[in-house]
Design an enzyme around this catalytic site. Structure first.
Site, PDB file in Angstrom:
ATOM      1  N   HIS A 156       0.855  -1.194   0.000  1.00 16.62           N
ATOM      2  CA  HIS A 156       0.000   0.000   0.000  1.00 16.62           C
ATOM      3  C   HIS A 156       0.887   1.239   0.000  1.00 16.62           C
ATOM      4  CE1 HIS A 156      -3.911  -2.029   0.805  1.00 16.62           C
ATOM      5  NE2 HIS A 156      -3.111  -2.953   1.335  1.00 16.62           N
ATOM      6  N   GLN A 197     -11.131   0.146  -0.403  1.00 13.16           N
ATOM      7  CA  GLN A 197     -10.833  -0.153   0.993  1.00 13.16           C
ATOM      8  C   GLN A 197     -12.081  -0.208   1.864  1.00 13.16           C
ATOM      9  OE1 GLN A 197      -7.473  -0.400   3.256  1.00 13.16           O
ATOM     10  NE2 GLN A 197      -9.320  -1.548   3.712  1.00 13.16           N
ATOM     11  N   GLU A 226      -9.407 -11.780   5.128  1.00 12.11           N
ATOM     12  CA  GLU A 226      -8.367 -11.339   6.064  1.00 12.11           C
ATOM     13  C   GLU A 226      -9.001 -11.242   7.455  1.00 12.11           C
ATOM     14  OE1 GLU A 226      -4.855  -7.981   6.586  1.00 12.11           O
ATOM     15  OE2 GLU A 226      -6.463  -7.621   5.163  1.00 12.11           O
ATOM     16  N   HIS A 271      -8.347  -8.571  -1.558  1.00 11.82           N
ATOM     17  CA  HIS A 271      -8.135  -8.802  -0.133  1.00 11.82           C
ATOM     18  C   HIS A 271      -9.237  -9.768   0.298  1.00 11.82           C
ATOM     19  CE1 HIS A 271      -5.662  -5.242  -0.470  1.00 11.82           C
ATOM     20  NE2 HIS A 271      -5.427  -5.176   0.835  1.00 11.82           N
TER      21      HIS A 271
END
Length: 423
Positions: free
Chosen positions: A57, A151, A216, A213
């Site tokens: 990131h 995000q 997680e 992602h």
């Protein structure tokens, strides 16, 4: 101009000690390769293809040192909430400066390839625009892939009439290289499933790679990885798809894991594990035994399922440390994954080189092979084992046959007779 690098120990070229380079490309690997315009003595040091950071990131770089925001719980989800407010008001030039400095830092450790997870849940797409400009400005020295990463979620985020899903598509239209997602951060399982279906659809529509992602979390009931693999497999898109983190897959029961491993082999799905960050973030609700957040890296390696390592963060709201040194990431990863059998040491560097290049789909122009761009790094070691055991420094980084940087070998103030033992 012909250059010859001599007295080298070369990864995956055990019989060679010389490298011949001409016009920025590898010409030959071997011994006694003849005359060259310039001969460079590597003094028995270890040559690797450049490090690949498969998950980083850049836009969050050093935000963790701002005293105005503190992640008190140390959890993933508090960091996401803090970042949502922190990013507002950041200008594109401020973001570019942050990204450039992050790239400079990691390049100083020998990384030449980065997959940059870049937040696009911002109606102005400030981070995406900044990352795309830096990508293009630095392309001669560093290869950056920009992931359009929502995000705050594709369906759990809406601002100024735009959802996260809308902003992902806008980022792709601007030139982002990969479709991202975060299904476990959506408000419901149904929205998480819907996001995965839309990720795959958008990737096919715009001919982009996928990097999600995925799971997680320590929740052993999370199943977004299963759905991502199924959707990619149905579309024949597995080799273009990466599942990052997949922490929960380290907590599932073995019968389920066994079935999924077979499906991963069938689909060709890629994986990225971020050892240091997930060691730090996961297991926060556990007492003991405490889970450490890694996916099944060792099992992926043993089953020929492509898996790479990434730094993930450098001093941000998620992770208070990090430097971008992939040797440190490799060291933590092989310890946590128990990849320290004798046969592992000879191939562990694939986790921070070839495997990342494969999932980035840059492997046609990557690696220590004749005809490919002469991109490589030199480590202060005599072998792959020696490099891993001592966690050695990168002494030089070469791009298209030219030095990006070169460091002097260590010297001592007094004479020392050191006979270093190696395997």
């Amino acid at each position: 101009m012909k250059k010859k690098f001599v007295n080298a120990v070369i990864y995956k070229h055990p019989e060679a000690s010389e490298i011949l380079v001409e016009d920025g490309k590898f010409v030959a690997f071997g011994q006694n390769l003849g005359q060259a315009d310039q001969t460079i003595d590597l003094k028995g040091r270890f040559v690797l293809p450049p490090y690949v950071d498969a998950h980083l990131h850049l836009d969050y770089y050093f935000t963790g040192q701002d005293d105005k925001v503190k992640n008190e719980t140390g959890t993933l989800f508090e960091a996401i909430d803090l970042w949502n407010d922190y990013k507002k008001g950041t200008t594109k030039e401020e973001m570019k400066e942050r990204i450039r400095q992050a790239v400079k830092d990691v390049a100083g450790y020998g990384t030449q390839y980065i997959r940059a997870q870049t937040d696009c849940t911002d109606p102005n797409l400030t981070g995406i625009k900044a990352a795309l400009e830096v990508r293009d400005e630095l392309k001669d020295n560093i290869t950056i892939q920009v992931v359009a990463f929502p995000q705050n979620g594709m369906y759990s985020f809406e601002e100024e009439g735009k959802t996260g899903r809308d902003l992902v598509e806008e980022a792709l239209q601007l030139g982002a290289d990969c479709v991202g997602g975060i299904p476990h951060n959506e408000w419901s399982r149904q929205d998480g499933y819907k996001s995965i279906e839309e990720i795959v659809r958008l990737a096919i529509k715009y001919d982009k790679l996928i990097d999600v992602h995925c799971d997680e979390t320590d929740d052993d009931q999370a199943r977004f990885l299963e759905l991502l693999n199924a959707e990619a497999m149905k579309q024949g898109y597995g080799q273009s798809t990466t599942a990052s983190h997949t922490c929960s897959f380290g907590s599932v029961n073995d019968a389920y894991a066994f079935r999924m491993m077979g499906l991963f082999r069938q689909s060709g799905l890629n994986f990225v594990s971020c050892p240091t960050e997930n060691l730090f973030l996961q297991g926060r609700q556990d007492t003991y035994p405490k889970r450490r957040g890694l996916t099944r890296v060792k099992e992926f390696v043993d089953n020929d399922i492509n898996v790479a390592f990434g730094q993930d963060s450098i001093v941000d709201l998620w992770y208070p440390a990090g430097s971008g040194n992939m040797m440190n990431i490799l060291d933590n990863g092989i310890h946590a994954s128990q990849l320290m059998r004798e046969e592992d040491f000879d191939r562990n560097f694939d986790l921070v080189t070839y495997n990342g290049a494969q999932l980035m789909q840059v492997d046609d122009a990557y690696g220590l092979d004749e005809g490919k761009p002469a991109n490589f790094i030199v480590l202060d070691a005599e072998s792959a084992y020696d490099a891993q055991r001592r966690r050695v420094e990168c002494l030089a980084s070469v791009r298209n046959g030219e030095y990006l940087f070169e460091k002097e070998l260590p010297s001592y103030a007094t004479e020392l007779d050191i006979d270093r033992k190696t395997k």
